[in-house]
Motif scaffolding. Structure first.
Motif, PDB file in Angstrom:
ATOM      1  N   LEU A 114      28.996 -24.667  20.927  1.00  0.00           N
ATOM      2  CA  LEU A 114      27.865 -25.354  20.666  1.00  0.00           C
ATOM      3  C   LEU A 114      27.857 -26.622  21.414  1.00  0.00           C
ATOM      4  CD1 LEU A 114      25.341 -25.589  18.663  1.00  0.00           C
ATOM      5  CD2 LEU A 114      26.831 -27.119  17.226  1.00  0.00           C
ATOM      6  N   LEU A 115      26.693 -27.069  22.001  1.00  0.00           N
ATOM      7  CA  LEU A 115      26.676 -28.258  22.586  1.00  0.00           C
ATOM      8  C   LEU A 115      25.938 -29.260  21.806  1.00  0.00           C
ATOM      9  CD1 LEU A 115      26.672 -29.981  25.328  1.00  0.00           C
ATOM     10  CD2 LEU A 115      24.830 -28.584  26.218  1.00  0.00           C
ATOM     11  N   GLU A 116      25.970 -30.491  21.567  1.00  0.00           N
ATOM     12  CA  GLU A 116      25.267 -31.351  20.726  1.00  0.00           C
ATOM     13  C   GLU A 116      24.788 -32.624  21.313  1.00  0.00           C
ATOM     14  OE1 GLU A 116      26.550 -32.245  16.635  1.00  0.00           O
ATOM     15  OE2 GLU A 116      27.859 -30.496  16.817  1.00  0.00           O
ATOM     16  N   SER A 117      23.438 -33.184  21.365  1.00  0.00           N
ATOM     17  CA  SER A 117      23.455 -34.129  22.191  1.00  0.00           C
ATOM     18  C   SER A 117      22.436 -35.177  21.358  1.00  0.00           C
ATOM     19  CB  SER A 117      22.534 -33.849  23.534  1.00  0.00           C
ATOM     20  OG  SER A 117      21.042 -33.609  22.723  1.00  0.00           O
ATOM     21  N   GLY A 118      22.747 -36.595  21.588  1.00  0.00           N
ATOM     22  CA  GLY A 118      21.873 -37.422  21.080  1.00  0.00           C
ATOM     23  C   GLY A 118      21.050 -37.769  19.986  1.00  0.00           C
ATOM     24  N   LEU A 119      20.183 -38.523  19.811  1.00  0.00           N
ATOM     25  CA  LEU A 119      19.153 -38.656  18.939  1.00  0.00           C
ATOM     26  C   LEU A 119      17.934 -38.586  19.265  1.00  0.00           C
ATOM     27  CD1 LEU A 119      20.894 -41.795  17.040  1.00  0.00           C
ATOM     28  CD2 LEU A 119      20.951 -39.411  16.110  1.00  0.00           C
ATOM     29  N   PRO A 120      17.048 -37.821  18.905  1.00  0.00           N
ATOM     30  CA  PRO A 120      17.263 -36.828  17.846  1.00  0.00           C
ATOM     31  C   PRO A 120      18.252 -35.664  18.135  1.00  0.00           C
ATOM     32  CG  PRO A 120      15.413 -36.278  18.532  1.00  0.00           C
ATOM     33  CD  PRO A 120      15.695 -37.587  19.420  1.00  0.00           C
ATOM     34  N   LYS A 121      19.056 -35.271  17.315  1.00  0.00           N
ATOM     35  CA  LYS A 121      20.033 -34.235  17.541  1.00  0.00           C
ATOM     36  C   LYS A 121      19.098 -32.930  17.993  1.00  0.00           C
ATOM     37  CE  LYS A 121      23.764 -35.586  16.025  1.00  0.00           C
ATOM     38  NZ  LYS A 121      25.153 -35.613  17.017  1.00  0.00           N
ATOM     39  N   ARG A 122      19.745 -32.377  19.256  1.00  0.00           N
ATOM     40  CA  ARG A 122      19.361 -31.072  19.966  1.00  0.00           C
ATOM     41  C   ARG A 122      20.478 -30.308  20.395  1.00  0.00           C
ATOM     42  NH1 ARG A 122      14.360 -30.523  21.041  1.00  0.00           N
ATOM     43  NH2 ARG A 122      14.579 -29.173  22.870  1.00  0.00           N
ATOM     44  N   CYS A 127      29.989 -22.829  27.784  1.00  0.00           N
ATOM     45  CA  CYS A 127      31.207 -21.955  27.929  1.00  0.00           C
ATOM     46  C   CYS A 127      32.099 -22.583  28.925  1.00  0.00           C
ATOM     47  CB  CYS A 127      30.481 -20.576  28.401  1.00  0.00           C
ATOM     48  SG  CYS A 127      30.112 -20.304  30.192  1.00  0.00           S
ATOM     49  N   ARG A 128      33.344 -22.332  28.448  1.00  0.00           N
ATOM     50  CA  ARG A 128      34.295 -22.630  29.336  1.00  0.00           C
ATOM     51  C   ARG A 128      35.420 -21.475  29.339  1.00  0.00           C
ATOM     52  NH1 ARG A 128      39.105 -24.179  25.859  1.00  0.00           N
ATOM     53  NH2 ARG A 128      38.276 -23.797  23.878  1.00  0.00           N
ATOM     54  N   ALA A 129      36.207 -21.547  30.427  1.00  0.00           N
ATOM     55  CA  ALA A 129      37.060 -20.567  30.868  1.00  0.00           C
ATOM     56  C   ALA A 129      38.048 -20.557  29.733  1.00  0.00           C
ATOM     57  CB  ALA A 129      37.887 -20.843  32.262  1.00  0.00           C
TER      58      ALA A 129
END
Length: 178
Positions: A114-122, A127-129
């Motif tokens: 899961l990638l979370e960003s700033g405000l408002p939350k999006r 993906c990573r190796a």
């Protein structure tokens, strides 16, 4: 196919020859069959059907190419590509199996998060190796529904999406509930 041909060209250097294209097609067929077992005869028959040739003709072209790679190719590049050396000339099946296993592991060894960003939350997905340290792919934040994105992350991990499949999913558009 293009990336596979480039990898094989590093080892053999004669990517314009028909046998190298045959090798690529057989390796691709082996990758599609992963993680299950396969027989080289069946792969050659499949490639033969696709190209209008007999399975025997495909195998002979494959064997010539493998012999050429061993006799005239760059063994150091081959060892670097596979991660281990061959101490004697490989059979066509051995080289196809080694290439397919190496490339299949490279494509499938990823974990989606899961990638979370700033405000408002999006929320988005990255993906990573699983082996190594390189970031392979990421989407920008695309949803405010954290639970829906988590369900998608779980699905991607459960169904073992490869990075190219993830990229295709992004290009085609994500499910409507996101």
């Amino acid at each position: 196919m293009k990336k596979l041909l480039q990898e094989i060209a590093r080892v053999g250097g004669k990517k314009g020859r028909t046998g190298y294209l045959v090798l690529c097609k057989v390796v691709e067929a082996a990758i599609r069959a992963m993680p299950g077992d396969w027989m080289i005869r069946d792969l050659c028959e499949e490639v033969g059907r696709e190209s209008g040739k007999s399975g025997g003709a495909v195998y002979r072209a494959l064997a010539r190419t493998v012999r050429e790679i061993w006799e005239e190719g760059d063994r150091e590049e081959l060892e670097e590509l596979l991660g281990y050396p061959f101490y004697e000339a490989p059979s066509a099946k051995e080289l196809v199996a080694a290439l397919a296993q190496t490339l299949w592991c490279r494509e499938t060894a990823v974990e989606y998060c899961l990638l979370e960003s700033g405000l408002p939350k999006r929320y988005g997905i990255w993906c990573r190796a699983v082996v190594g340290k390189d970031l392979l792919a990421a989407s920008g934040p695309f949803s405010t529904d954290r639970e829906a994105v988590l369900r998608l992350v779980e699905k991607l991990n459960r169904e073992k999406y490869t990075v190219p499949q993830f990229q295709e999913l992004l290009m085609q558009g994500l499910p409507g509930d996101l």
